[in-house]
Design a protein around this motif. Structure first.
Motif, mmCIF file in Angstrom:
data_model
loop_
_atom_site.group_PDB
_atom_site.id
_atom_site.type_symbol
_atom_site.label_atom_id
_atom_site.label_comp_id
_atom_site.label_asym_id
_atom_site.label_seq_id
_atom_site.Cartn_x
_atom_site.Cartn_y
_atom_site.Cartn_z
ATOM 1 N N THR A 98 -4.452 -0.715 -7.677
ATOM 2 C CA THR A 98 -5.453 0.281 -7.264
ATOM 3 C C THR A 98 -4.901 1.672 -7.578
ATOM 4 O OG1 THR A 98 -6.206 -1.218 -5.530
ATOM 5 C CG2 THR A 98 -6.882 1.078 -5.351
ATOM 6 N N LEU A 149 -2.169 3.614 -5.492
ATOM 7 C CA LEU A 149 -2.470 3.472 -4.066
ATOM 8 C C LEU A 149 -2.020 2.098 -3.541
ATOM 9 C CD1 LEU A 149 -6.048 5.043 -3.885
ATOM 10 C CD2 LEU A 149 -3.831 6.176 -3.872
ATOM 11 N N VAL A 150 -2.341 1.051 -4.308
ATOM 12 C CA VAL A 150 -1.910 -0.294 -3.911
ATOM 13 C C VAL A 150 -1.320 -0.982 -5.137
ATOM 14 C CG1 VAL A 150 -2.557 -2.473 -2.818
ATOM 15 C CG2 VAL A 150 -3.884 -0.417 -2.318
ATOM 16 N N VAL A 203 0.856 -1.188 0.000
ATOM 17 C CA VAL A 203 0.000 0.000 0.000
ATOM 18 C C VAL A 203 0.889 1.233 0.000
ATOM 19 C CG1 VAL A 203 -1.783 1.247 1.270
ATOM 20 C CG2 VAL A 203 -1.772 -1.249 1.295
ATOM 21 N N TYR A 204 0.762 2.073 -1.001
ATOM 22 C CA TYR A 204 1.592 3.274 -1.091
ATOM 23 C C TYR A 204 0.876 4.507 -0.573
ATOM 24 C CZ TYR A 204 5.004 0.559 -3.485
ATOM 25 O OH TYR A 204 5.933 -0.393 -3.760
ATOM 26 N N ARG A 262 0.159 -4.654 -6.401
ATOM 27 C CA ARG A 262 0.195 -6.063 -5.988
ATOM 28 C C ARG A 262 1.013 -6.940 -6.932
ATOM 29 N NH1 ARG A 262 -5.027 -4.060 -5.703
ATOM 30 N NH2 ARG A 262 -5.862 -3.860 -3.608
ATOM 31 N N GLU A 269 -2.948 5.393 1.601
ATOM 32 C CA GLU A 269 -4.263 5.009 2.099
ATOM 33 C C GLU A 269 -5.324 5.864 1.411
ATOM 34 O OE1 GLU A 269 -4.899 2.564 3.994
ATOM 35 O OE2 GLU A 269 -2.945 2.072 4.888
ATOM 36 N N THR A 270 -6.520 5.293 1.267
ATOM 37 C CA THR A 270 -7.608 6.014 0.598
ATOM 38 C C THR A 270 -7.887 7.357 1.290
ATOM 39 O OG1 THR A 270 -8.554 3.873 0.074
ATOM 40 C CG2 THR A 270 -9.966 5.761 -0.246
#
Lengths: 182, 233
Positions: free
Chosen positions: A99, A115-116, A31-32, A118, A34-35
């Protein structure tokens, strides 16, 4: 130093180097942003409202043309305040969804962030040297080429699929922003 | 000889991955998946809702046997309203129609503080519990607001239900069968990566041997090739 001790040290150093190499790829997944942090950055002075856009057949057709794969969502939520909208969409790079958060002001991209992430490869797309290319880009519609960005986004060798994911999501978002105004 | 045919066939197939749709076809054979060491994590949470089964296995969310989301940390519950079937994770909702069609994965950031701890219903209103607060949705299930008039005990909260054994087996089959494509298997066969770490080295060795044989063959032919003799008279 005895010969045995020297061999031991050499073996240990090689193991550490290999361990570092293996972890360098997996270390880029995660996760780079958070929302909540993304929304705070997108709307520093206001509280955005949640809104939705329904994906009818015409919109789906354009989205599938951009992404080159089926789109199965019936609606997409986004945040809006004034003429700024923020969108969070998942798009597959090679195997796993990336994301991606996109902020649009007016008709132009104000910010795009991973944001994420993977995937094992292609993580370079999260860096500003790449994402900065999208700033202020807008949508163009040409009869022959269809919907696209008004500029060329430089590829990153070895990260082509991740680059395509970001490019596709940015085009989708700009398209949906235009559609949300109709 | 057999080995060369094998390399040629896999090579030709690799050249036509997209034409043959091999990137979208998944391997289901147990022995291949076992060879790759694909394991199936246990079902972390499961709920029965509207005649369907929602289950979380290894961050993948399944609605019956259809994967509807990935990267889900926790499945909190599932409820059905007249409009949607709602699956709640700790930070988002996955909406499905009553006929089982995916609607969207809706992030809850900015709508409530903290993470979702429970989902339930009061009449037709979807209700979430987070940080000791109760939130209720609007009619279209777009926005949530603090529900001041709803007591915790008034809510019909979603409760965990175990996956029946026959359904569990199908779910695990689906989970395991979503990782290895035919394309991946072909690449690993062609490069030798499927056969432990020695595989690629063996393929390299075969490659070098073939090059050497070709060059040696050419030289042998060159040395022994029939020469034209100039006529004697």
């Amino acid at each position: 130093m005895t010969e045995q001790a020297a061999k031991y040290r050499l073996t240990s150093a090689i193991c550490v180097l290999l361990w570092g190499f293996v972890n360098s790829a997996h270390g880029q997944m995660g996760v780079y942003m958070e929302t909540e942090d993304f929304l705070e950055t997108a709307f520093p002075d206001s509280e955005p409202e949640v809104s939705v856009i329904w994906i009818n057949n015409e919109r789906r057709e354009v989205m599938e043309e951009i992404l080159e794969h089926p789109v199965n969502a019936l609606r997409i939520s986004y945040w809006v305040s004034g003429d700024t909208t923020a969108w969070i969409l998942d798009e597959i790079g090679k195997d796993k969804p990336i994301t991606i958060g996109v902020v649009v002001q007016g008709d132009a991209i104000k910010m795009i962030r991973v944001l994420v992430f993977r995937e094992i490869r292609g993580w370079e797309v999260r860096h500003p040297f790449f994402t900065d290319q999208f700033l202020n880009s807008q949508l163009t519609r040409e009869e022959r080429q269809g919907v696209g960005l008004d500029r060329t986004i430089d590829n990153i060798t070895g990260a082509t699929l991740s680059v395509n994911a970001l490019r596709g999501v940015s085009e989708i978002v700009l398209f949906l922003v235009q559609e949300s105004k109709t | 000889m057999v080995f060369l045919i094998f390399l040629s066939i896999t090579g030709i197939a690799l050249n036509h991955l997209n034409d043959l749709g091999l990137n979208e076809r998944y391997i289901r054979a147990d022995w291949v998946l076992d060879w790759y060491g694909i394991e199936t994590p246990l079902v972390e949470a499961s709920y029965e809702v509207g005649g369907y089964r929602a289950a979380l296995i290894g961050e993948r969310l399944y609605f019956n046997e259809m994967q509807v989301a990935e990267g889900i940390e926790a499945l909190i519950g599932a409820v059905a309203s007249s409009q949607f079937i709602v699956l709640a994770s700790n930070d988002s909702l996955v909406l499905m129609t009553s006929s089982g069609v995916f609607v969207e994965r809706m992030p809850l950031a900015g709508q409530l503080t903290g993470t979702v701890q429970a989902i339930g219903k009061v009449g037709e209103t979807i209700v979430l519990s987070s940080d000791e607060m109760i939130y209720q949705s609007d009619e279209q299930l777009v926005r949530f607001s603090i529900a001041r008039d709803i007591n915790y005990d008034d809510v019909s909260w979603s409760v965990v239900s175990e996956v029946p054994p026959n359904q569990l087996e199908s779910l695990y089959d689906v989970y395991r069968g979503a990782d290895i494509t035919v394309a991946r298997l072909l690449v690993d066969l062609h490069s030798g990566r499927l056969f432990t770490r020695a595989g690629p080295i063996f393929i390299d060795f075969v490659g070098v041997a073939l090059i050497t044989l070709s060059i040696l063959g050419f030289f042998l032919w060159f040395k022994r090739r029939p020469r034209r003799h100039k006529g004697a008279g």
